[in-house]
Write a protein that holds these residues in place. Structure first.
Motif, PDB file in Angstrom:
ATOM      1  N   LYS A  26       0.895  -1.192   0.029  1.00 18.25           N
ATOM      2  CA  LYS A  26       0.342  -0.001  -0.077  1.00 18.25           C
ATOM      3  C   LYS A  26       0.854   1.308   0.000  1.00 18.25           C
ATOM      4  N   SER A  27       2.038   1.152   0.884  1.00 23.06           N
ATOM      5  CA  SER A  27       2.929   2.428   0.832  1.00 23.06           C
ATOM      6  C   SER A  27       3.588   2.472  -0.596  1.00 23.06           C
ATOM      7  N   GLY A  28       3.467   1.711  -1.649  1.00 24.42           N
ATOM      8  CA  GLY A  28       4.280   1.979  -2.814  1.00 24.42           C
ATOM      9  C   GLY A  28       3.659   3.088  -3.579  1.00 24.42           C
ATOM     10  N   GLN A  29       4.486   4.032  -4.485  1.00 26.13           N
ATOM     11  CA  GLN A  29       4.052   4.855  -5.153  1.00 26.13           C
ATOM     12  C   GLN A  29       2.921   4.731  -6.210  1.00 26.13           C
ATOM     13  N   TYR A  30       3.195   3.550  -6.939  1.00 27.94           N
ATOM     14  CA  TYR A  30       1.891   3.297  -8.040  1.00 27.94           C
ATOM     15  C   TYR A  30       0.512   3.163  -7.117  1.00 27.94           C
ATOM     16  N   VAL A  31       0.680   2.746  -5.921  1.00 31.41           N
ATOM     17  CA  VAL A  31      -0.807   2.672  -5.307  1.00 31.41           C
ATOM     18  C   VAL A  31      -1.107   3.991  -4.657  1.00 31.41           C
ATOM     19  N   GLN A  32      -0.321   4.569  -4.232  1.00 31.40           N
ATOM     20  CA  GLN A  32      -0.769   6.031  -3.852  1.00 31.40           C
ATOM     21  C   GLN A  32      -1.109   6.738  -4.918  1.00 31.40           C
ATOM     22  N   THR A  33      -0.495   6.733  -6.104  1.00 31.72           N
ATOM     23  CA  THR A  33      -0.985   7.396  -7.316  1.00 31.72           C
ATOM     24  C   THR A  33      -2.321   7.379  -7.749  1.00 31.72           C
ATOM     25  N   ALA A  34      -2.495   5.689  -7.635  1.00 37.63           N
ATOM     26  CA  ALA A  34      -3.774   5.179  -8.176  1.00 37.63           C
ATOM     27  C   ALA A  34      -5.012   5.729  -7.160  1.00 37.63           C
ATOM     28  N   ARG A  35      -4.721   5.914  -5.758  1.00 37.51           N
ATOM     29  CA  ARG A  35      -5.678   6.386  -5.008  1.00 37.51           C
ATOM     30  C   ARG A  35      -5.819   7.778  -5.015  1.00 37.51           C
ATOM     31  N   LYS A  36      -5.071   8.570  -5.529  1.00 34.85           N
ATOM     32  CA  LYS A  36      -5.201  10.010  -5.496  1.00 34.85           C
ATOM     33  C   LYS A  36      -5.825  10.327  -6.944  1.00 34.85           C
ATOM     34  N   LEU A  37      -5.876   9.243  -7.934  1.00 30.46           N
ATOM     35  CA  LEU A  37      -6.670   9.381  -9.045  1.00 30.46           C
ATOM     36  C   LEU A  37      -8.077   9.106  -8.814  1.00 30.46           C
TER      37      LEU A  37
END
Length: 291
Positions: free
Chosen positions: A177-188
């Motif tokens: 969950k702390s990965g950058q791609y997961v954080q990016t998907a959440r912000k999208l």
């Protein structure tokens, strides 16, 4: 000039690429052999279930011989066929309970990561609560509450064997969950279900598969234990626990074969599952092969 001594760590030499692939091929072959043996035991027990129940009082209490390698019981039933049938039932029950436990662990582990801190705290408390109750006591209570029998054993084992795997998957999911791609998907604007299916599940499935295989030995042993204690499968079903429980009354009469051979085959099946799980763990995690 002062000589400077450089201390080098004793490190094991790295495996060559050829050795690495040889070990992986050996692991895959061993896992395939173990799985083939388990499939053969399951199929043989299923096919000979009617012969295992056949009664012949003219052959009762025979010791191991060529015709009956495991001997016969007090009703003249072939102990070899009864043991195969019991192991087949235990393997099928273990497969079903391990699959249910793994699915519960996967659902709870991903929920900890995608539903927020409140879900993480609630599921963590639930895991600690289940782990805080003695395992066999909880299993017996659940089995008795739902009526014992096959359904009771199935529900009891399924609801008591997910905790360790869920804790492992929870830690892995929080790290992903702390990965950058997961954080990016959440912000999208992607929702929890999307994150769980698209980003968490593909990374967790290999661990779920290994965990499910490693749950098999525990499920089979606990099924035999609870049945031996009288809270599991009914006596008319030739499970290994039933066979061992019935044989206890005849050991004092010198009929040792009634418990020895079923117990040895139960241990062998458990070891086959354990070896299969370890080999799959090495195959799905290449770093294990290097070590």
């Amino acid at each position: 000039m002062r000589k400077i001594r450089i201390r080098t760590e004793n490190r094991a030499p790295a495996l060559s690429e050829e050795s690495f692939w040889n070990r992986r091929r050996a692991a895959a072959l061993l896992a395939a052999v173990c799985l083939a043996a388990l499939v053969c035991v399951t199929a043989a027990g299923w096919l000979c279930r009617e012969q295992a129940a056949a009664v012949d009082f003219s052959r009762k209490n025979l010791p191991p011989c060529l015709d009956c390698p495991f001997g016969t019981d007090w009703m003249g039933r072939d102990m070899f066929l009864r043991t195969l049938t019991g192991l087949s039932l235990s393997i099928r029950l273990g497969l079903l309970t391990a699959a249910v436990s793994s699915a519960v662990a996967l659902a709870l582990g991903t929920s900890c990561a995608v539903l927020g801190e409140w879900a993480d705290s609630a599921i963590g408390c639930l895991i600690d609560l289940v782990l805080g109750i003695p395992h066999m006591l909880l299993l017996v209570l659940i089995s008795c509450a739902v009526g014992k029998g096959f359904k009771g054993v199935l529900i009891g084992i399924s609801l008591t064997h997910w905790t360790s795997l869920a804790r492992l998957l929870r830690a892995e999911a929080l790290q992903i969950k702390s990965g950058q791609y997961v954080q990016t998907a959440r912000k999208l604007g992607k929702g929890p279900l999307y994150l769980a299916v698209k980003h968490l599940a593909p990374h967790l499935i290999p661990q779920v598969i290994v965990g499910m295989v490693l749950l098999f030995p525990h499920a089979i042993l606990h099924e035999a234990s609870i049945t031996f204690l009288g809270f599991g499968l009914p006596p008319e079903q030739p499970a290994v626990g039933v066979i061992l429980s019935e044989s206890m009354k005849y050991l004092a009469m010198g009929r040792w074969w009634l418990a020895l051979f079923p117990g040895l085959l139960l241990v062998l099946v458990v070891m086959l599952f354990h070896v299969t799980g370890e080999m799959l763990k090495g195959l799905l995690d290449p770093g294990q092969t290097h070590r």
